[in-house]
Design an enzyme around this catalytic site. Structure first.
Site, PDB file in Angstrom:
ATOM      1  N   GLN A 132      -2.282   2.982  -8.390  1.00 40.66           N
ATOM      2  CA  GLN A 132      -0.895   3.440  -8.552  1.00 40.66           C
ATOM      3  C   GLN A 132      -0.883   4.802  -9.248  1.00 40.66           C
ATOM      4  O   GLN A 132      -0.141   5.711  -8.859  1.00 40.66           O
ATOM      5  CB  GLN A 132      -0.110   2.411  -9.388  1.00 40.66           C
ATOM      6  CG  GLN A 132       1.312   2.829  -9.714  1.00 40.66           C
ATOM      7  CD  GLN A 132       2.193   2.856  -8.480  1.00 40.66           C
ATOM      8  OE1 GLN A 132       2.224   1.915  -7.716  1.00 40.66           O
ATOM      9  NE2 GLN A 132       2.923   3.953  -8.274  1.00 40.66           N
ATOM     10  N   ARG A 292       0.855   6.563  -2.340  1.00 45.85           N
ATOM     11  CA  ARG A 292      -0.140   5.491  -2.461  1.00 45.85           C
ATOM     12  C   ARG A 292      -1.124   5.610  -1.295  1.00 45.85           C
ATOM     13  O   ARG A 292      -2.335   5.465  -1.446  1.00 45.85           O
ATOM     14  CB  ARG A 292       0.537   4.102  -2.431  1.00 45.85           C
ATOM     15  CG  ARG A 292       1.420   3.788  -3.624  1.00 45.85           C
ATOM     16  CD  ARG A 292       0.625   3.685  -4.902  1.00 45.85           C
ATOM     17  NE  ARG A 292      -0.431   2.678  -4.853  1.00 45.85           N
ATOM     18  CZ  ARG A 292      -0.267   1.364  -5.055  1.00 45.85           C
ATOM     19  NH1 ARG A 292       0.922   0.892  -5.341  1.00 45.85           N
ATOM     20  NH2 ARG A 292      -1.303   0.527  -5.000  1.00 45.85           N
TER      21      ARG A 292
HETATM   22  N1   CP Z   1       3.623  -0.507  -6.826  1.00 44.29           N
HETATM   23  C1   CP Z   1       2.977  -1.539  -6.255  1.00 44.29           C
HETATM   24  O1   CP Z   1       1.810  -1.818  -6.526  1.00 44.29           O
HETATM   25  O2   CP Z   1       3.719  -2.205  -5.330  1.00 44.29           O
HETATM   26  P1   CP Z   1       3.326  -3.549  -4.571  1.00 44.29           P
HETATM   27  O3   CP Z   1       3.366  -4.654  -5.587  1.00 44.29           O
HETATM   28  O4   CP Z   1       4.383  -3.701  -3.523  1.00 44.29           O
HETATM   29  O5   CP Z   1       1.960  -3.399  -4.005  1.00 44.29           O
END
Ligand code: CP
Ligand code: NVA
Length: 306
Positions: A132, A292
């Protein structure tokens, strides 16, 4: 020697190289250039918790790089019937080229990495969320040009995202402030590490209680949910404690006019953040979500490319 990325500390030495690679891969994709350095490579992805962004961006990323990704749910594997994490790691290592793991426990993450003979990437656990933060840094650089001198303010729980952000901010030399209630600070070991790195880079790190003072003249305001996955039993208490820390229009009025709002998503609209902030022109949350994909492609090429 295989290389794992469990913590932001595992990318400390080549963080800028990964970000530059990610930016170049993003440029290629936008220009419609085919780039498939991971032909015939397979990423195994184990998800103990739900995911939208991490799952889809890793899977699409592997496809775009010429490789393949497999979604693995513990409840559909023998892991769910008691096969150990260590044996699962040993077996998967005979099939796939890398493992991405979203885990409840950081200790189990380490156990999997110890027993895998292929690289393991942390797709979020209870201590960190490094992929992230690669996307977050890429996003900040795109919008702000450089990191040095930026005031980054995280408002809310000192959770997995906050821990990795503290390390990431320290590594790129941003001043990092977290405004959180007592008892909800970042992990003590990580905070200490981040402070050491920040000291080397001449940047500031501070834990504050007053979020209004904290966001004064901020360049970046970041928040995340009060109740992370796995903390459902504490939901009522957390929702109450964090209510005062909501990122709303009044709060962000204290930031610089050209501040950017960030959130790893999913956002709990009306709780840690208002619609007015997430949907404002200052919000870059969807650029951040898109990144991402690009950031992880950079990481995958770094770990698995020739
Ligand atoms: N920000 C993130 O990791 O989103 P998810 O939980 O949808 O993967
Ligand atoms: N802190 C959140 C992040 C979700 C991407 C959680 O762990 O649930």
């Amino acid at each position: 020697m295989k290389r794992d990325v469990i913590s932001m500390l595992d990318v400390k030495d080549d963080l800028f190289e990964i970000l530059d690679l990610a930016a170049e891969i993003k440029r290629k994709q936008k220009a419609g250039e085919i780039y498939e350095p991971l032909k015939n490579k397979t990423l195994g992805m184990i998800f103990e918790k739900p995911s939208t962004r991490t799952r889809i961006s890793f899977e699409v990323g592997m496809t775009q790089l010429g490789g393949h990704a497999i979604y693995l749910s513990p409840k559909d594997m023998q892991m769910g019937r008691g096969e150990t994490v260590a044996d699962t790691a040993r077996v998967l290592s005979r099939y796939v080229d890398a493992i991405m793991y979203r885990a409840f426990s950081h200790d189990i993450m380490l156990e999997l990495a110890k027993n895998a003979t292929v690289p393991v990437i942390n797709g979020l656990d209870d201590v960190e969320h490094p992929t992230q933060i690669l996307a977050d840094l890429l996003t900040i650089r795109e919008h702000k040009g450089d990191f040095k001198g930026l005031k980054f303010v995280y408002v809310g729980d000192g959770n997995n995202v906050a821990n990795s952000l503290a390390l990431g901010a320290a590594m790129v030399g941003m001043d990092f402030y977290i405004a959180c209630p007592e008892g909800y600070e970042p992990n003590a070991y990580i905070w200490q590490k981040a402070r050491e790195i920040a000291a080397e880079n001449g940047s500031k790190m501070e834990i504050l209680r007053n979020h209004v003072k904290a966001v004064k003249d901020a360049d970046v305001i970041y928040t995340d949910v009060a109740v992370s996955m796995g903390q459902e039993a504490e939901a009522e208490v957390r929702e109450r404690i964090f209510r005062a820390y909501q990122v709303n229009e009044e709060l962000v009025s204290h930031a610089k006019d050209d501040y950017i709002f960030m959130h790893c998503l999913p956002a709990h609209r009306g709780h840690e953040v208002t619609d007015g902030v997430v949907d404002s022109p200052n919000s870059v949350v969807f650029d951040e979500a898109e990144n991402r994909l690009h950031a992880q492609k950079g990481l995958l090429v770094k770990l698995l490319g020739e």
